[in-house]
Design an enzyme around this catalytic site. Structure first.
Site, PDB file in Angstrom:
ATOM      1  N   SER A 132     -47.569  76.955 -36.292  1.00 59.88           N
ATOM      2  CA  SER A 132     -48.382  75.963 -37.033  1.00 59.88           C
ATOM      3  C   SER A 132     -49.840  76.236 -36.712  1.00 59.88           C
ATOM      4  CB  SER A 132     -48.028  74.546 -36.560  1.00 59.88           C
ATOM      5  OG  SER A 132     -48.957  73.599 -37.053  1.00 59.88           O
ATOM      6  N   TYR A 145     -46.852  67.438 -30.323  1.00 59.74           N
ATOM      7  CA  TYR A 145     -46.572  68.532 -31.261  1.00 59.74           C
ATOM      8  C   TYR A 145     -47.542  69.685 -31.018  1.00 59.74           C
ATOM      9  CZ  TYR A 145     -45.803  70.879 -35.782  1.00 59.74           C
ATOM     10  OH  TYR A 145     -45.516  71.791 -36.775  1.00 59.74           O
TER      11      TYR A 145
HETATM   12  P1  NAP Z   1     -38.351  69.998 -42.504  1.00 61.09           P
HETATM   13  O1  NAP Z   1     -38.159  69.998 -43.976  1.00 61.09           O
HETATM   14  O2  NAP Z   1     -38.254  68.711 -41.760  1.00 61.09           O
HETATM   15  O3  NAP Z   1     -37.358  71.076 -41.866  1.00 61.09           O
HETATM   16  C1  NAP Z   1     -37.101  71.154 -40.491  1.00 61.09           C
HETATM   17  C2  NAP Z   1     -35.809  71.925 -40.284  1.00 61.09           C
HETATM   18  O4  NAP Z   1     -35.585  72.093 -38.883  1.00 61.09           O
HETATM   19  C3  NAP Z   1     -34.611  71.209 -40.860  1.00 61.09           C
HETATM   20  O5  NAP Z   1     -33.788  72.143 -41.518  1.00 61.09           O
HETATM   21  C4  NAP Z   1     -33.903  70.642 -39.626  1.00 61.09           C
HETATM   22  O6  NAP Z   1     -32.505  70.620 -39.865  1.00 61.09           O
HETATM   23  C5  NAP Z   1     -34.254  71.721 -38.601  1.00 61.09           C
HETATM   24  N1  NAP Z   1     -34.134  71.246 -37.223  1.00 61.09           N
HETATM   25  C6  NAP Z   1     -34.853  70.292 -36.604  1.00 61.09           C
HETATM   26  N2  NAP Z   1     -34.421  70.133 -35.344  1.00 61.09           N
HETATM   27  C7  NAP Z   1     -33.383  71.006 -35.186  1.00 61.09           C
HETATM   28  C8  NAP Z   1     -32.508  71.302 -34.119  1.00 61.09           C
HETATM   29  N3  NAP Z   1     -32.576  70.641 -32.943  1.00 61.09           N
HETATM   30  N4  NAP Z   1     -31.571  72.264 -34.292  1.00 61.09           N
HETATM   31  C9  NAP Z   1     -31.468  72.913 -35.459  1.00 61.09           C
HETATM   32  N5  NAP Z   1     -32.272  72.682 -36.523  1.00 61.09           N
HETATM   33  C10 NAP Z   1     -33.214  71.720 -36.375  1.00 61.09           C
HETATM   34  O7  NAP Z   1     -39.815  70.569 -42.142  1.00 61.09           O
HETATM   35  P2  NAP Z   1     -40.486  72.013 -42.395  1.00 61.09           P
HETATM   36  O8  NAP Z   1     -41.888  71.741 -42.758  1.00 61.09           O
HETATM   37  O9  NAP Z   1     -39.673  72.868 -43.275  1.00 61.09           O
HETATM   38  O10 NAP Z   1     -40.483  72.569 -40.901  1.00 61.09           O
HETATM   39  C11 NAP Z   1     -40.056  73.877 -40.554  1.00 61.09           C
HETATM   40  C12 NAP Z   1     -40.944  74.429 -39.454  1.00 61.09           C
HETATM   41  O11 NAP Z   1     -42.279  74.547 -39.957  1.00 61.09           O
HETATM   42  C13 NAP Z   1     -41.053  73.559 -38.203  1.00 61.09           C
HETATM   43  O12 NAP Z   1     -41.000  74.372 -37.061  1.00 61.09           O
HETATM   44  C14 NAP Z   1     -42.426  72.904 -38.345  1.00 61.09           C
HETATM   45  O13 NAP Z   1     -42.969  72.556 -37.091  1.00 61.09           O
HETATM   46  C15 NAP Z   1     -43.190  74.039 -39.013  1.00 61.09           C
HETATM   47  N6  NAP Z   1     -44.422  73.642 -39.700  1.00 61.09           N
HETATM   48  C16 NAP Z   1     -44.382  72.730 -40.720  1.00 61.09           C
HETATM   49  C17 NAP Z   1     -45.571  72.370 -41.344  1.00 61.09           C
HETATM   50  C18 NAP Z   1     -45.617  71.362 -42.457  1.00 61.09           C
HETATM   51  O14 NAP Z   1     -46.708  70.846 -42.776  1.00 61.09           O
HETATM   52  N7  NAP Z   1     -44.517  71.054 -43.113  1.00 61.09           N
HETATM   53  C19 NAP Z   1     -46.780  72.948 -40.933  1.00 61.09           C
HETATM   54  C20 NAP Z   1     -46.767  73.865 -39.899  1.00 61.09           C
HETATM   55  C21 NAP Z   1     -45.577  74.224 -39.294  1.00 61.09           C
HETATM   56  P3  NAP Z   1     -31.473  69.526 -39.349  1.00 61.09           P
HETATM   57  O15 NAP Z   1     -32.199  68.214 -39.260  1.00 61.09           O
HETATM   58  O16 NAP Z   1     -30.401  69.566 -40.401  1.00 61.09           O
HETATM   59  O17 NAP Z   1     -31.022  70.035 -38.033  1.00 61.09           O
END
Ligand code: NAP
Length: 252
Positions: A132, A145
């Protein structure tokens, strides 16, 4: 040319992981998907022709069971993770901090440790970390975070040093605001708070990040894309966002 390699994607039940599953499958990769919500994961697997296995990256036994079902792999996308809450350090909820550290940092280490031998024996391994901009830019209320993502960036950089000389690339994808379930999870399911995050601005989509991941893994094997920092045009840093008076979020 279409690839025939296998990619493991963690957190593939929604958002960036789900979009990455589609992008890599469309490019010919066999995708093996992990997350806790198996019903949703299975839908993604059906749509991408991949395989879905339950995975909780915070649980070593779950990681071991998952990895035992992966016969070979050349790409590991460590994407599972996210944020919980927006409390100041003064108000820090240490339970949330622990969960964020477990999923974003230790979960990434668990998956990487477990799959490194198979990644190496593929002869062309690639580990992609979805960190991130919070991994190098703090913001008010980001505390736990920001700390976890700083740690994930540090372990990514360390891994790159330690793997020098081995046939494994390491890439850090550092997105800014992406509209996924990220904010909904952060605010404990509060849809109004989650939607307000993107009010009046145009965020990135999960597909934008999947595109960066696909591009990184499809460079020739001698090319290591070290880091991609990607933000919406409407964002210059965490919390520094251009918002239009209308709530459409779109350019006129
Ligand atoms: P999201 O739609 O909430 O997806 C998060 C994913 O992580 C879900 O598939 C969730 O699946 C999985 N997850 C969470 N905890 C887990 C665990 N303990 N074991 C296995 N799977 C787990 O959000 P996203 O934006 O796509 O996030 C993906 C990544 O991008 C994250 O690392 C986040 O920090 C990073 N990121 C996001 C943003 C943003 O603005 N969206 C910006 C920078 C970085 P389940 O709940 O089904 O397990």
């Amino acid at each position: 040319m279409l690839s025939t390699e296998t990619a493991v994607i963690t957190g593939a039940s929604s958002g960036i992981g789900e979009a990455t599953a589609h992008a890599l499958a469309n490019a010919g990769y066999k995708v093996i998907l992990g997350a806790r919500r198996v019903d949703r994961l299975e839908k993604v697997a059906r749509a991408t022709g991949g395989q879905a296995f339950a995975l909780d990256v915070t649980d070593q036994r779950s990681v071991d069971d998952f990895v035992n079902q992966v016969p070979e792999v050349s790409i590991l996308v460590n994407n599972a993770g996210g944020a919980l809450g927006m409390e100041s350090i003064q108000e820090a909820d240490l339970g949330k901090w622990l969960t964020m550290y477990e999923s974003n940092v230790l979960g990434t280490v668990r998956m990487t440790k477990a799959l490194l031998p198979k990644l190496e024996s593929s002869g062309n391994g690639h580990i992609v970390m979805v960190t991130s901009i919070a991994s190098f830019m703090p913001y008010i209320g980001g505390g736990g975070y920001v700390a976890a993502k700083h740690a994930e960036r540090a372990l990514t950089a360390t891994l790159r040093l330690e793997l020098l000389g081995k046939p494994i690339r390491v890439t850090d994808i550092a997105p800014g605001m992406v509209q996924t379930e990220f904010s909904l999870v952060r605010f404990g399911g509060d849809r109004v708070k989650a939607d307000a995050v993107y009010e009046g601005m145009l965020p990135l989509t999960a597909e934008d990040i999947a595109d960066c991941i696909l591009w990184s893994v499809t460079r020739p094997p001698h090319v290591n894309i070290d880091k991609i920092v990607v933000m919406p045009r409407d964002q210059a840093a965490p919390g520094v966002v251009h918002r239009r008076p209308s709530s459409s979020g779109h350019d006129s």
